[in-house]
Design a protein around this motif. Sequence first.
Motif, PDB file in Angstrom:
ATOM      1  N   UNK A 214       0.814  -1.228   0.000  1.00 21.93           N
ATOM      2  CA  UNK A 214       0.000   0.000   0.000  1.00 21.93           C
ATOM      3  C   UNK A 214       0.840   1.267   0.000  1.00 21.93           C
ATOM      4  N   UNK A 215       0.328   2.293  -0.697  1.00 23.99           N
ATOM      5  CA  UNK A 215       1.008   3.582  -0.790  1.00 23.99           C
ATOM      6  C   UNK A 215       0.095   4.660  -0.220  1.00 23.99           C
ATOM      7  N   UNK A 216       0.730   5.680   0.404  1.00 26.59           N
ATOM      8  CA  UNK A 216      -0.046   6.846   0.848  1.00 26.59           C
ATOM      9  C   UNK A 216       0.319   7.998  -0.068  1.00 26.59           C
ATOM     10  N   UNK A 217      -0.690   8.579  -0.714  1.00 26.68           N
ATOM     11  CA  UNK A 217      -0.402   9.699  -1.599  1.00 26.68           C
ATOM     12  C   UNK A 217      -0.708  11.001  -0.869  1.00 26.68           C
ATOM     13  N   UNK A 218       0.058  12.073  -1.168  1.00 21.87           N
ATOM     14  CA  UNK A 218      -0.157  13.342  -0.462  1.00 21.87           C
ATOM     15  C   UNK A 218      -1.527  13.953  -0.733  1.00 21.87           C
ATOM     16  N   UNK A 219      -2.080  13.723  -1.934  1.00 24.01           N
ATOM     17  CA  UNK A 219      -3.414  14.284  -2.246  1.00 24.01           C
ATOM     18  C   UNK A 219      -4.131  13.359  -3.231  1.00 24.01           C
ATOM     19  N   UNK A 220      -5.475  13.466  -3.276  1.00 28.28           N
ATOM     20  CA  UNK A 220      -6.196  12.590  -4.208  1.00 28.28           C
ATOM     21  C   UNK A 220      -5.828  12.895  -5.660  1.00 28.28           C
ATOM     22  N   UNK A 221      -5.941  11.897  -6.527  1.00 29.95           N
ATOM     23  CA  UNK A 221      -5.692  12.099  -7.958  1.00 29.95           C
ATOM     24  C   UNK A 221      -7.035  12.299  -8.666  1.00 29.95           C
ATOM     25  N   UNK A 222      -7.020  13.140  -9.699  1.00 30.05           N
ATOM     26  CA  UNK A 222      -8.252  13.465 -10.436  1.00 30.05           C
ATOM     27  C   UNK A 222      -8.145  12.898 -11.852  1.00 30.05           C
ATOM     28  N   UNK A 223      -9.158  12.185 -12.263  1.00 28.02           N
ATOM     29  CA  UNK A 223      -9.139  11.566 -13.584  1.00 28.02           C
ATOM     30  C   UNK A 223     -10.336  11.983 -14.425  1.00 28.02           C
ATOM     31  N   UNK A 224     -10.129  11.981 -15.746  1.00 27.42           N
ATOM     32  CA  UNK A 224     -11.264  11.929 -16.674  1.00 27.42           C
ATOM     33  C   UNK A 224     -11.146  10.568 -17.350  1.00 27.42           C
ATOM     34  N   UNK A 225     -12.166   9.706 -17.144  1.00 31.29           N
ATOM     35  CA  UNK A 225     -12.143   8.348 -17.702  1.00 31.29           C
ATOM     36  C   UNK A 225     -13.164   8.286 -18.826  1.00 31.29           C
ATOM     37  N   UNK A 226     -12.728   7.775 -19.975  1.00 34.62           N
ATOM     38  CA  UNK A 226     -13.614   7.722 -21.147  1.00 34.62           C
ATOM     39  C   UNK A 226     -13.804   6.277 -21.600  1.00 34.62           C
ATOM     40  N   UNK A 227     -15.045   5.831 -21.532  1.00 33.68           N
ATOM     41  CA  UNK A 227     -15.413   4.519 -22.074  1.00 33.68           C
ATOM     42  C   UNK A 227     -15.935   4.765 -23.484  1.00 33.68           C
TER      43      UNK A 227
END
Length: 286
Positions: A158-171
């Motif tokens: 497991x990793x702890x990231x400093x801040x959440x990551x934001x994605x745009x996901x396209x199906x």
Amino acid sequence: MAVVTEKAYAKINLGLKILGRRVDGFHDILSVMQTVDLCDTLTLVERPKEIDVHCSGIEGVPDGEKNLAYKAAALLKKEYNVEKGVSITIQKRIPVGAGLGGGSSDAAATLRGLNRLWKLKITESELLNIASSVGSDVPFLLRKGTAVASRRGETLHYLKLPKPLIYVAIYPGFAVSTEWAYKNRKNDLTSGDKYVNFILSLKRGLTDKELPFQDMKNDLEQAVEDRYPLIGEIKKKLLSAGAIMASLSGSGSTVYGLFDDPSQARQAAKTLQNSTWSVFVCRSVG
Ligand code: ATP
């Protein structure tokens, strides 16, 4: 009647290295996996003896025994000699055959939910064991978060990231078969591979490293892109809309772009939405 609800979160692969085929037919992999807030919702209602599963929201997902949620429930019932049954309703939102782990996540949510509904008090490590018999990604989706997955995908760091990551996901409106993608992959594993070196350094305990987004290559991507050129076009569009990287998740067909700025991500999603694609703005959870 006792009722429990659970959210089943989608996963995104930040890079995927395939190290080789194992004797059991699975592949040894290395991947940074992350759960995101795009989710299915499961409602579990206690009933006598039998298990039944019903899906709504997306067409073509199997009900009953073929559903991965059914498989998870049946395994748990058998392993722990449970007399009770359950009626599971899945409100699907995660696209199917999309590399987002929707089926596996429904199975993981079923295990979490039934542990509560049937009051089994199974420890997390026991539940993780059951999860790995259901599928390679199910243990990760059971615990959620951000982790380096190795071996079949069930060994997690497991990793702890400093801040959440934001994605745009396209199906893009069509599915890609995971089996086909693995068979046709074009590996480019070299001894100096930066992504592999990064993962090895994490495993040695160097946890303060920045995620090397530019080095996160997916070994299935080239074959999928060659067969479906639209995948490459979507990646280009995401990059021109401001994504800091764009890639296929798992075996696809979903392409995601990673964004620094949530408002830029929302703007990109608005611009890229069309009548055939499903576009989601999501952020990491867990
Ligand atoms: P992965 O990334 O784990 O390879 P995926 O996201 O590409 O998977 P899923 O959406 O999990 O693919 O579905 C793969 C297949 O599993 C589908 O063909 C579908 O018929 C079957 N399936 C069984 N149960 C489910 C479920 N609960 N939700 C979605 N698909 C399911």
